[in-house]
Design an enzyme around this catalytic site. Sequence first.
Site, mmCIF file in Angstrom:
data_model
loop_
_atom_site.group_PDB
_atom_site.id
_atom_site.type_symbol
_atom_site.label_atom_id
_atom_site.label_comp_id
_atom_site.label_asym_id
_atom_site.label_seq_id
_atom_site.Cartn_x
_atom_site.Cartn_y
_atom_site.Cartn_z
ATOM 1 N N CYS A 276 0.809 -1.210 0.000
ATOM 2 C CA CYS A 276 0.000 0.000 0.000
ATOM 3 C C CYS A 276 0.849 1.270 0.000
ATOM 4 O O CYS A 276 0.324 2.360 -0.241
ATOM 5 C CB CYS A 276 -0.954 0.021 1.193
ATOM 6 S SG CYS A 276 -0.121 0.053 2.795
ATOM 7 N N SER B 215 4.590 -5.047 11.399
ATOM 8 C CA SER B 215 5.010 -6.407 11.060
ATOM 9 C C SER B 215 4.412 -6.935 9.764
ATOM 10 O O SER B 215 4.841 -7.982 9.274
ATOM 11 C CB SER B 215 4.656 -7.363 12.204
ATOM 12 O OG SER B 215 3.273 -7.314 12.492
ATOM 13 N N GLY C 223 -13.882 -4.913 1.040
ATOM 14 C CA GLY C 223 -12.710 -5.599 0.495
ATOM 15 C C GLY C 223 -12.581 -6.950 1.161
ATOM 16 O O GLY C 223 -13.172 -7.193 2.227
ATOM 17 N N MET D 227 -5.318 -7.048 3.380
ATOM 18 C CA MET D 227 -5.515 -5.881 4.239
ATOM 19 C C MET D 227 -6.896 -5.917 4.885
ATOM 20 O O MET D 227 -7.053 -5.579 6.062
ATOM 21 C CB MET D 227 -5.350 -4.600 3.435
ATOM 22 C CG MET D 227 -5.365 -3.329 4.273
ATOM 23 S SD MET D 227 -3.895 -3.129 5.284
ATOM 24 C CE MET D 227 -2.753 -2.458 4.060
#
Length: 427
Positions: free
Chosen positions: A50, A115, A185, A189
Amino acid sequence: MSYLVVGISHRSAEISVLERVALDPDAATKLAIAVQHTPAVSETAVLASCNRTEVYANVDRFHAGMDEVTAILSDVTGVPLLDLAEHLYVHFEEGAVAHLFQVTAGLDSMIVGESQILGQVKETLRVGQDLETVGTGLNALFQHALRVGKRARAETGIDSAGRSVVSAGLEAVGGHEGRRALVVGAGSMASLAAQTLLAGGAATVTIANRNFDRAVALADRIGATAIRLSDVPQALTEADLVVSCTGARGVVLTEEMVRNAADGRPFGVLDVALPHDVDPAAARQPGVRLVTLADLAGTAGGTERDIDDVRRIVAEEIGAFEATRRAASVTPTVVALRAMAAEVVEAELSRLDRRLPGLDEVQRAEVARTVRRVVDKVLHTPTVRVKELAADPGGPTYADALRELFALDPATVDAVTAPKTTGGESA
């Protein structure tokens, strides 16, 4: 061959520029394959997240490799090279190694210490292996980088707060405990967002996605509810927090949709998509708190001491990796030297057969063993020592000296590391 990185990230460009070069998985695959088939490149991998798009390559020429990578990056993203060039950074050899190690350790992330980048680097390696664009060189680099990332997190508190872009964004919109959340979505993510919401005490979590089956699969896995993308306008009115992270090209949540859903009440909107999913004008609506990737840049996880400790670890690992590379660089010379010695031994044994045809098989075998043993003993110390010396800075010069002293044919040395080919393409 030498390592090369050509990239663009939140450190070199505004989010508006990153949106133009953002790559979905298909585009990243296209980029990797196209770069790998250029003359100066033998291996490649594409790290697309991203907040960064980076091409890692193993090249035989710096300038040719850089020109080929940047030209293809411009072609695949559709961004003119002149517009792209001012935002690109380039790292070569040890600089490329250092950059990947810093990235994997979380030092170069938008949320320092997060992370999630570790999984993204691992996925980049897996995809490159599946595409067969990653060979032994990049595999060694990425495997070591993953070890660096794991060591940084095991030995320091760099990610002790468990922060990620998602968790930092949720804090920025006012938290999520007790809130009714909608996640738009169903990718990695979105999965992270949904799990973070549930773990943090969200009252309800609903997953919406263009591909309804993927929404159902994610919802079933984490204990959420799935809806179709067409149901989002209605679902918005029943939520007070939305996280949008699709891979769509264009606005997914319009100003009107957000206005109708908020209706003046407190309403949190977290847009962590690249390109952005939410119309920026939505932020002007009463009660709406819109947080985007641009708002999260520079947020830190861990303390300054943690960051300093990670930098120390990265520096140590760069030194260790480079020492290993230098040591490995002399192997072709050692192999070529021993091959030349073996040829000399065989030639002398054939000459002995012609001069002393009366030797029986036992005698000849004993002579052959003795000659080979003598040659091995003579070569043992210099070949072992040159490998030891090569690990030090400047060590490869000892291999150069060995080639000169024994008059080794450079083509023979190069042939030891030449890539095997099948049907004209690198294996």
